[in-house]
Write a protein that holds these residues in place. Structure first.
Motif, PDB file in Angstrom:
ATOM      1  N   PRO A  21       0.842  -1.109  -0.114  1.00  0.00           N
ATOM      2  CA  PRO A  21       0.032   0.197  -0.018  1.00  0.00           C
ATOM      3  C   PRO A  21       0.865   1.164  -0.069  1.00  0.00           C
ATOM      4  O   PRO A  21       0.577   2.401  -0.476  1.00  0.00           O
ATOM      5  CB  PRO A  21      -0.762  -0.261   1.368  1.00  0.00           C
ATOM      6  N   LYS A  22       1.989   1.281   0.711  1.00  0.00           N
ATOM      7  CA  LYS A  22       2.881   2.552   0.776  1.00  0.00           C
ATOM      8  C   LYS A  22       3.164   2.752  -0.665  1.00  0.00           C
ATOM      9  O   LYS A  22       3.310   3.998  -1.130  1.00  0.00           O
ATOM     10  CB  LYS A  22       4.119   2.209   1.670  1.00  0.00           C
ATOM     11  N   ASP A  23       3.901   1.827  -1.316  1.00  0.00           N
ATOM     12  CA  ASP A  23       4.457   1.792  -2.791  1.00  0.00           C
ATOM     13  C   ASP A  23       3.195   2.589  -3.612  1.00  0.00           C
ATOM     14  O   ASP A  23       3.548   3.319  -4.415  1.00  0.00           O
ATOM     15  CB  ASP A  23       4.796   0.560  -3.279  1.00  0.00           C
ATOM     16  N   ALA A  24       1.912   2.074  -3.407  1.00  0.00           N
ATOM     17  CA  ALA A  24       0.843   2.604  -4.241  1.00  0.00           C
ATOM     18  C   ALA A  24       0.514   3.947  -4.069  1.00  0.00           C
ATOM     19  O   ALA A  24       0.556   4.942  -5.091  1.00  0.00           O
ATOM     20  CB  ALA A  24      -0.512   1.640  -3.835  1.00  0.00           C
ATOM     21  N   ILE A  25       0.458   4.495  -2.734  1.00  0.00           N
ATOM     22  CA  ILE A  25       0.463   5.822  -2.347  1.00  0.00           C
ATOM     23  C   ILE A  25       1.369   6.758  -2.870  1.00  0.00           C
ATOM     24  O   ILE A  25       1.210   7.705  -3.373  1.00  0.00           O
ATOM     25  CB  ILE A  25       0.017   5.939  -0.604  1.00  0.00           C
ATOM     26  N   GLN A  26       2.675   6.196  -2.592  1.00  0.00           N
ATOM     27  CA  GLN A  26       3.703   7.192  -3.061  1.00  0.00           C
ATOM     28  C   GLN A  26       3.752   7.265  -4.420  1.00  0.00           C
ATOM     29  O   GLN A  26       4.163   8.232  -5.002  1.00  0.00           O
ATOM     30  CB  GLN A  26       5.254   6.470  -2.602  1.00  0.00           C
ATOM     31  N   TYR A  27       3.214   6.364  -5.226  1.00  0.00           N
ATOM     32  CA  TYR A  27       3.177   6.284  -6.732  1.00  0.00           C
ATOM     33  C   TYR A  27       2.205   7.470  -7.001  1.00  0.00           C
ATOM     34  O   TYR A  27       2.404   8.465  -7.901  1.00  0.00           O
ATOM     35  CB  TYR A  27       2.672   5.092  -7.477  1.00  0.00           C
ATOM     36  N   LEU A  28       1.096   7.497  -6.360  1.00  0.00           N
ATOM     37  CA  LEU A  28       0.033   8.492  -6.782  1.00  0.00           C
ATOM     38  C   LEU A  28       0.426   9.879  -6.279  1.00  0.00           C
ATOM     39  O   LEU A  28       0.250  10.881  -7.081  1.00  0.00           O
ATOM     40  CB  LEU A  28      -1.241   8.068  -5.943  1.00  0.00           C
ATOM     41  N   GLN A  29       1.301   9.967  -5.153  1.00  0.00           N
ATOM     42  CA  GLN A  29       1.648  11.268  -4.634  1.00  0.00           C
ATOM     43  C   GLN A  29       2.650  11.932  -5.878  1.00  0.00           C
ATOM     44  O   GLN A  29       2.805  13.227  -5.645  1.00  0.00           O
ATOM     45  CB  GLN A  29       2.346  11.139  -3.468  1.00  0.00           C
ATOM     46  N   THR A  30       3.400  11.019  -6.348  1.00  0.00           N
ATOM     47  CA  THR A  30       4.807  11.469  -7.159  1.00  0.00           C
ATOM     48  C   THR A  30       4.274  11.511  -8.648  1.00  0.00           C
ATOM     49  O   THR A  30       5.090  11.763  -9.388  1.00  0.00           O
ATOM     50  CB  THR A  30       5.971  10.857  -6.805  1.00  0.00           C
ATOM     51  N   TYR A  31       2.865  10.990  -9.114  1.00  0.00           N
ATOM     52  CA  TYR A  31       2.771  10.805 -10.529  1.00  0.00           C
ATOM     53  C   TYR A  31       2.466  11.979 -11.339  1.00  0.00           C
ATOM     54  O   TYR A  31       1.998  12.981 -10.824  1.00  0.00           O
ATOM     55  CB  TYR A  31       1.119  10.288 -10.332  1.00  0.00           C
ATOM     56  N   VAL A  32       3.301  11.992 -12.418  1.00  0.00           N
ATOM     57  CA  VAL A  32       3.190  13.140 -13.403  1.00  0.00           C
ATOM     58  C   VAL A  32       2.510  12.843 -14.649  1.00  0.00           C
ATOM     59  O   VAL A  32       2.731  11.778 -15.257  1.00  0.00           O
ATOM     60  CB  VAL A  32       4.460  13.448 -13.530  1.00  0.00           C
ATOM     61  N   GLU A  33       1.275  13.453 -14.911  1.00  0.00           N
ATOM     62  CA  GLU A  33       0.601  13.061 -16.050  1.00  0.00           C
ATOM     63  C   GLU A  33       1.522  13.188 -17.430  1.00  0.00           C
ATOM     64  O   GLU A  33       2.130  14.245 -17.572  1.00  0.00           O
ATOM     65  CB  GLU A  33      -0.618  14.146 -16.333  1.00  0.00           C
ATOM     66  N   ARG A  34       1.336  12.149 -18.223  1.00  0.00           N
ATOM     67  CA  ARG A  34       2.143  12.313 -19.771  1.00  0.00           C
ATOM     68  C   ARG A  34       0.927  11.745 -20.554  1.00  0.00           C
ATOM     69  O   ARG A  34       0.290  10.799 -20.300  1.00  0.00           O
ATOM     70  CB  ARG A  34       3.306  11.551 -19.547  1.00  0.00           C
ATOM     71  N   ASP A  35       1.174  12.317 -21.704  1.00  0.00           N
ATOM     72  CA  ASP A  35       0.466  11.566 -22.975  1.00  0.00           C
ATOM     73  C   ASP A  35       0.996  10.364 -23.670  1.00  0.00           C
ATOM     74  O   ASP A  35       2.203  10.190 -24.009  1.00  0.00           O
ATOM     75  CB  ASP A  35       0.547  12.702 -24.132  1.00  0.00           C
TER      76      ASP A  35
END
Length: 195
Positions: free
Chosen positions: A170-184
């Motif tokens: 779960p920690k990995d999942a949340i960290q991914y969302l918190q650092t996610y950068v939108e890309r096309d």
């Protein structure tokens, strides 16, 4: 900015206990990160294990359920918002409309169908939302092997590997969302139809 996270997950109450524990931890961490939860609206299974901890953490839980399931399933009266749709297609569209990110916990055919549609939506450029698999106990390992087979045999463009993220905790999942950068990441016509 991510506000509402859609969680696809099993509604079964008879799974190995570690699955529920991981779902609970995810719910707690979602609330701590400030995320509301969009989900199937049930008070069963992994979806409820996650939702009740989001709610306990002071964030909203938003349930979306088709008419047929509402009549036969245990819907949660704890939802802060609850929507009833005509069918499953409308349900998925509403979940998509109301969410900024997707996390797929272990689940059955319904979960697989839901997250697959979100991957295709992203592949075609209809959205740029993060799509995360929470791979508790290696549940999705064989699915990822199948995805690799799809790519290796050219049934999908190699870019498709970038459409989803595999989180083992779960920690990995949340960290991914918190650092996610939108890309096309939409695949072009040339990439689809030429080698």
């Amino acid at each position: 900015m991510i506000k509402n996270v859609c969680v696809f997950a099993s509604s079964c109450n008879f799974l190995e206990k570690s699955y529920y524990k991981e779902a609970e931890i995810l719910g707690q961490m979602m609330a701590e990160a400030g995320y509301n939860m969009v989900y199937g609206g049930s008070s069963l299974g992994l979806m409820w294990a996650c939702a009740k901890y989001v709610k306990a953490g002071g964030k909203k839980i938003i349930g979306i359920m088709p008419e047929k399931l509402k009549d036969m399933a245990e819907n949660s009266e704890s939802c802060d918002e609850f929507y009833v749709t005509k069918g499953m297609r409308e349900r998925k569209a509403k979940m998509d409309e109301m969410s900024d990110a997707i996390i797929a916990l272990p689940g059955g055919f319904g979960t697989l169908e839901e997250v697959s549609e979100m991957i295709v939506q992203k592949q075609l450029g209809y959205n740029k939302k993060p799509v995360v698999f929470l791979n508790t106990n290696g549940f999705y390992d064989n699915l990822f092997k199948f995805f690799d087979n799809i790519l290796e045999q050219n049934f999908a463009n190699k870019k498709a590997r970038e459409l989803y993220y595999i989180a083992n905790t779960p920690k990995d999942a949340i960290q991914y969302l918190q650092t996610y950068v939108e890309r096309d990441l939409a695949v072009t016509k040339e990439e689809i139809y030429s080698r």
